[in-house]
Write an enzyme that holds these catalytic residues in place. Structure first.
Site, PDB file in Angstrom:
ATOM      1  N   ILE A  91     -16.122 -74.373   5.536  1.00 14.47           N
ATOM      2  CA  ILE A  91     -15.570 -75.162   6.647  1.00 14.47           C
ATOM      3  C   ILE A  91     -16.631 -75.301   7.743  1.00 14.47           C
ATOM      4  O   ILE A  91     -16.766 -76.356   8.364  1.00 14.47           O
ATOM      5  CB  ILE A  91     -14.281 -74.511   7.195  1.00 14.47           C
ATOM      6  CG1 ILE A  91     -13.280 -74.285   6.052  1.00 14.47           C
ATOM      7  CG2 ILE A  91     -13.658 -75.396   8.273  1.00 14.47           C
ATOM      8  CD1 ILE A  91     -12.061 -73.449   6.430  1.00 14.47           C
ATOM      9  N   ASP A 132     -25.374 -67.075  10.687  1.00 14.55           N
ATOM     10  CA  ASP A 132     -24.724 -66.803   9.399  1.00 14.55           C
ATOM     11  C   ASP A 132     -25.467 -65.640   8.748  1.00 14.55           C
ATOM     12  O   ASP A 132     -26.696 -65.546   8.873  1.00 14.55           O
ATOM     13  CB  ASP A 132     -24.797 -68.049   8.506  1.00 14.55           C
ATOM     14  CG  ASP A 132     -23.682 -68.095   7.471  1.00 14.55           C
ATOM     15  OD1 ASP A 132     -22.877 -69.045   7.524  1.00 14.55           O
ATOM     16  OD2 ASP A 132     -23.621 -67.182   6.623  1.00 14.55           O
ATOM     17  N   SER A 136     -22.261 -67.433   1.540  1.00 16.08           N
ATOM     18  CA  SER A 136     -22.710 -68.815   1.710  1.00 16.08           C
ATOM     19  C   SER A 136     -24.180 -68.880   1.324  1.00 16.08           C
ATOM     20  O   SER A 136     -24.811 -67.846   1.101  1.00 16.08           O
ATOM     21  CB  SER A 136     -22.530 -69.270   3.156  1.00 16.08           C
ATOM     22  OG  SER A 136     -23.314 -68.482   4.019  1.00 16.08           O
ATOM     23  N   ASN A 140     -15.535 -56.152  10.119  1.00 14.40           N
ATOM     24  CA  ASN A 140     -16.259 -57.417  10.155  1.00 14.40           C
ATOM     25  C   ASN A 140     -15.540 -58.474  11.004  1.00 14.40           C
ATOM     26  O   ASN A 140     -16.114 -59.044  11.930  1.00 14.40           O
ATOM     27  CB  ASN A 140     -16.456 -57.930   8.723  1.00 14.40           C
ATOM     28  CG  ASN A 140     -17.297 -59.179   8.679  1.00 14.40           C
ATOM     29  OD1 ASN A 140     -18.504 -59.116   8.796  1.00 14.40           O
ATOM     30  ND2 ASN A 140     -16.656 -60.322   8.571  1.00 14.40           N
ATOM     31  N   SER A 166      -5.215 -69.067  10.806  1.00 12.65           N
ATOM     32  CA  SER A 166      -4.663 -69.432   9.501  1.00 12.65           C
ATOM     33  C   SER A 166      -3.148 -69.471   9.546  1.00 12.65           C
ATOM     34  O   SER A 166      -2.508 -68.723  10.293  1.00 12.65           O
ATOM     35  CB  SER A 166      -5.116 -68.377   8.492  1.00 12.65           C
ATOM     36  OG  SER A 166      -4.376 -68.486   7.303  1.00 12.65           O
ATOM     37  N   TYR A 198      -6.457 -58.915   5.637  1.00 15.11           N
ATOM     38  CA  TYR A 198      -7.065 -60.205   6.011  1.00 15.11           C
ATOM     39  C   TYR A 198      -6.164 -60.949   7.002  1.00 15.11           C
ATOM     40  O   TYR A 198      -6.596 -61.379   8.074  1.00 15.11           O
ATOM     41  CB  TYR A 198      -7.320 -61.084   4.765  1.00 15.11           C
ATOM     42  CG  TYR A 198      -7.458 -62.541   5.113  1.00 15.11           C
ATOM     43  CD1 TYR A 198      -8.643 -63.032   5.654  1.00 15.11           C
ATOM     44  CD2 TYR A 198      -6.381 -63.429   4.974  1.00 15.11           C
ATOM     45  CE1 TYR A 198      -8.751 -64.364   6.026  1.00 15.11           C
ATOM     46  CE2 TYR A 198      -6.482 -64.752   5.343  1.00 15.11           C
ATOM     47  CZ  TYR A 198      -7.669 -65.217   5.870  1.00 15.11           C
ATOM     48  OH  TYR A 198      -7.765 -66.528   6.242  1.00 15.11           O
ATOM     49  N   LYS A 254      -6.525 -62.106  11.271  1.00 15.71           N
ATOM     50  CA  LYS A 254      -6.325 -63.414  11.925  1.00 15.71           C
ATOM     51  C   LYS A 254      -5.330 -63.275  13.075  1.00 15.71           C
ATOM     52  O   LYS A 254      -5.530 -63.823  14.160  1.00 15.71           O
ATOM     53  CB  LYS A 254      -5.837 -64.450  10.903  1.00 15.71           C
ATOM     54  CG  LYS A 254      -6.886 -64.836   9.881  1.00 15.71           C
ATOM     55  CD  LYS A 254      -8.100 -65.483  10.534  1.00 15.71           C
ATOM     56  CE  LYS A 254      -9.242 -65.727   9.583  1.00 15.71           C
ATOM     57  NZ  LYS A 254     -10.488 -66.132  10.241  1.00 15.71           N
ATOM     58  N   PHE A 268      -0.267 -69.148 -10.874  1.00 18.59           N
ATOM     59  CA  PHE A 268       0.450 -67.913 -10.542  1.00 18.59           C
ATOM     60  C   PHE A 268       1.887 -68.203 -10.130  1.00 18.59           C
ATOM     61  O   PHE A 268       2.145 -68.603  -9.001  1.00 18.59           O
ATOM     62  CB  PHE A 268      -0.279 -67.170  -9.418  1.00 18.59           C
ATOM     63  CG  PHE A 268      -1.693 -66.790  -9.768  1.00 18.59           C
ATOM     64  CD1 PHE A 268      -1.986 -66.114 -10.948  1.00 18.59           C
ATOM     65  CD2 PHE A 268      -2.751 -67.117  -8.918  1.00 18.59           C
ATOM     66  CE1 PHE A 268      -3.299 -65.763 -11.277  1.00 18.59           C
ATOM     67  CE2 PHE A 268      -4.058 -66.771  -9.228  1.00 18.59           C
ATOM     68  CZ  PHE A 268      -4.331 -66.098 -10.413  1.00 18.59           C
ATOM     69  N   GLY A 314       1.298 -60.719  -3.179  1.00 24.24           N
ATOM     70  CA  GLY A 314       1.020 -61.127  -1.798  1.00 24.24           C
ATOM     71  C   GLY A 314       1.202 -62.608  -1.530  1.00 24.24           C
ATOM     72  O   GLY A 314       1.141 -63.039  -0.384  1.00 24.24           O
TER      73      GLY A 314
HETATM   74  C1  UD1 Z   1      -4.627 -67.887   1.295  1.00 19.61           C
HETATM   75  C2  UD1 Z   1      -4.098 -67.705   2.694  1.00 19.61           C
HETATM   76  C3  UD1 Z   1      -4.976 -68.358   3.684  1.00 19.61           C
HETATM   77  C4  UD1 Z   1      -6.402 -67.918   3.516  1.00 19.61           C
HETATM   78  C5  UD1 Z   1      -6.856 -68.239   2.132  1.00 19.61           C
HETATM   79  C6  UD1 Z   1      -8.274 -67.728   2.001  1.00 19.61           C
HETATM   80  C7  UD1 Z   1      -1.671 -67.663   2.906  1.00 19.61           C
HETATM   81  C8  UD1 Z   1      -0.408 -68.469   3.003  1.00 19.61           C
HETATM   82  N1  UD1 Z   1      -2.789 -68.349   2.806  1.00 19.61           N
HETATM   83  O1  UD1 Z   1      -4.387 -69.197   0.932  1.00 19.61           O
HETATM   84  O2  UD1 Z   1      -4.582 -67.985   4.966  1.00 19.61           O
HETATM   85  O3  UD1 Z   1      -7.224 -68.545   4.443  1.00 19.61           O
HETATM   86  O4  UD1 Z   1      -6.002 -67.579   1.196  1.00 19.61           O
HETATM   87  O5  UD1 Z   1      -8.682 -67.557   0.706  1.00 19.61           O
HETATM   88  O6  UD1 Z   1      -1.683 -66.461   2.950  1.00 19.61           O
HETATM   89  N2  UD1 Z   1      -3.300 -70.404  -7.351  1.00 19.61           N
HETATM   90  C9  UD1 Z   1      -3.124 -70.409  -8.708  1.00 19.61           C
HETATM   91  N3  UD1 Z   1      -4.188 -70.092  -9.498  1.00 19.61           N
HETATM   92  C10 UD1 Z   1      -5.412 -69.769  -8.990  1.00 19.61           C
HETATM   93  C11 UD1 Z   1      -5.585 -69.763  -7.597  1.00 19.61           C
HETATM   94  C12 UD1 Z   1      -4.507 -70.084  -6.789  1.00 19.61           C
HETATM   95  O7  UD1 Z   1      -2.038 -70.687  -9.215  1.00 19.61           O
HETATM   96  O8  UD1 Z   1      -6.332 -69.460  -9.769  1.00 19.61           O
HETATM   97  C13 UD1 Z   1      -2.167 -70.762  -6.482  1.00 19.61           C
HETATM   98  C14 UD1 Z   1      -1.762 -69.654  -5.534  1.00 19.61           C
HETATM   99  O9  UD1 Z   1      -0.873 -68.758  -6.158  1.00 19.61           O
HETATM  100  C15 UD1 Z   1      -1.147 -70.456  -4.389  1.00 19.61           C
HETATM  101  C16 UD1 Z   1      -1.946 -71.758  -4.393  1.00 19.61           C
HETATM  102  O10 UD1 Z   1      -2.558 -71.844  -5.677  1.00 19.61           O
HETATM  103  O11 UD1 Z   1       0.186 -70.764  -4.680  1.00 19.61           O
HETATM  104  C17 UD1 Z   1      -3.034 -71.787  -3.344  1.00 19.61           C
HETATM  105  O12 UD1 Z   1      -3.802 -70.590  -3.447  1.00 19.61           O
HETATM  106  P1  UD1 Z   1      -5.168 -70.378  -2.648  1.00 19.61           P
HETATM  107  O13 UD1 Z   1      -6.044 -71.559  -2.801  1.00 19.61           O
HETATM  108  O14 UD1 Z   1      -5.707 -69.045  -3.022  1.00 19.61           O
HETATM  109  O15 UD1 Z   1      -4.720 -70.384  -1.131  1.00 19.61           O
HETATM  110  P2  UD1 Z   1      -3.590 -69.532  -0.381  1.00 19.61           P
HETATM  111  O16 UD1 Z   1      -3.239 -68.322  -1.130  1.00 19.61           O
HETATM  112  O17 UD1 Z   1      -2.504 -70.482   0.001  1.00 19.61           O
END
Ligand code: UD1
Length: 340
Positions: free
Chosen positions: A13, A32, A37, A101, A126, A151, A155, A220, A299
């Site tokens: 970002i 950084d 990164s 951190n 977030s 984490y 925030k 998931f 989680g």
């Molecule tokens: C989470 C946090 C967000 C944080 C971010 C950083 C929450 C609501 N959000 O985002 O604050 O900044 O992580 O990494 O706590 N999924 C799959 N398969 C995968 C990966 C993800 O099914 O291999 C699904 C997850 O279960 C979720 C969705 O995709 O339902 C988005 O996941 P992800 O991109 O990891 O973001 P968040 O978990 O929403």
């Protein structure tokens, strides 16, 4: 020219925000530590903007290094603070790393603004601070819930540290932006998301699966309360998120804030399921994704999306890119990276 320090400016970002800042006439200094990164993103920023921002390789949790940086630069007007660890699962195993951190870096930035006469802070918060909300969509006044991970707690506490500091220092202003799920890459494909190792986040996992680096996407959870049983999030384009930072900064500089501390949700304002993301990706790229639906990820919440009325009204911000464009730019970036 206003000089802005962007912490984590080489990151996903951060790098997109640096481009928007430069294009809006700001002088940017990046700090950084390249823990998640690559210095290559600085080349990408230069290729897009024609400007190579000054770079400090340092850790924002190192107070002495930050003193040195601020004193060398002299006139930093504001900070956009991205630098942080962000893997939810890892934070459960390494809570002290996350607290040390993420919180020390935030404390240091506020201290430096105070000591060196800086005035503005934009904080990378977030939607995780809302937990699983009782009512959707969430507005900025939706109550924050106890964090589900260290984490998430960094925030929440980060917001508090900043709010308490600006309340006690009337000359400093801060805006926390609560991001929902930023995805995609710059349309030039010169900068984008570059996860080290196996991606935690959905869209980089999809693009790596499409590129043949990962065999299969695991979705998931297929038993959530949603139209297709998969979890719902609010995905939007990272360049739109980057623009929100510039608007937040300008709002403070132009003296338009209502008080010293403000919070804005930043998202598309629409909930999308994981399966919809996969299907849309397949449709816009023509590439099939090998996937299976497995158990829920520990989680994870079921659903969250934003009410973005406040950002529209006060910041004049709304998304410009569609979900299709967002996913296509993510794929174009992955293809350029893997030379496919
Ligand atoms: C989470 C946090 C967000 C944080 C971010 C950083 C929450 C609501 N959000 O985002 O604050 O900044 O992580 O990494 O706590 N999924 C799959 N398969 C995968 C990966 C993800 O099914 O291999 C699904 C997850 O279960 C979720 C969705 O995709 O339902 C988005 O996941 P992800 O991109 O990891 O973001 P968040 O978990 O929403």
């Amino acid at each position: 020219m206003h000089k802005i320090l962007v912490t984590g400016g080489a990151g996903y970002i951060g790098s997109h925000t640096v481009v928007e800042l430069i294009n809006s006439g700001f002088e940017v200094v990046i700090v950084d530590n390249f823990s998640n990164s690559s210095p290559n993103s600085i080349d990408g920023i230069e290729a897009i903007t024609g400007v190579r921002p000054k770079l400090y390789e340092a850790d924002c949790s190192d107070a002495t290094a930050m003193e040195r940086l601020f004193s060398a630069e002299g006139n930093i007007l504001g900070v956009i603070h991205f630098a942080a660890l962000k893997a939810v699962g890892e934070s459960v195993d390494k809570p002290l790393d996350y607290y040390r951190n993420n919180l020390l870096s935030t404390i240091n930035m506020m201290q430096m603004l105070k000591e060196f006469g800086g005035k503005y802070m934009v904080f990378s918060s977030s939607c995780t601070v809302y937990g699983q909300p009782d009512v959707l969509p969430v507005t900025e006044s939706t109550p924050r819930k106890p964090a589900m991970s260290p984490y998430g707690n960094t925030k929440r506490v980060g917001e508090d540290i900043i709010q308490d500091t600006v309340n006690s220092e009337k000359g400093i202003y801060a805006i926390s932006l609560r991001y929902f799920n930023p995805i995609g890459a710059h349309p030039s494909a010169l900068i984008g998301e570059l996860p080290l190792g196996k991606p935690d986040n959905l869209v980089p996992f999809i693009t790596q699966t499409a590129a043949g680096i990962r065999e299969k996407l695991q979705i998931f959870g297929g038993d959530y309360d949603s139209p297709d049983g998969t979890a719902i999030r609010d995905y939007f384009h990272v360049v739109d998120l980057a623009r929100a930072h510039v608007l937040a900064l300008k709002r403070m500089i132009d003296g338009k804030c209502k008080g010293n501390y403000e919070v804005f949700n930043v998202g598309a304002g629409r909930g999308i399921t994981v399966l919809e993301i996969v299907k849309t990706f397949e449709r816009v790229t023509g590439v099939k994704i090998n996937y299976e639906i497995v158990g829920r990820r520990a989680g994870d919440i079921e659903k969250v999306w934003a009410d973005t009325t406040l950002a529209e009204k006060e910041l004049g911000w709304s998304t410009e890119s569609t979900l299709e464009e967002s996913l296509l730019t993510a794929w174009n970036w992955e293809r350029r990276l893997r030379k496919i």
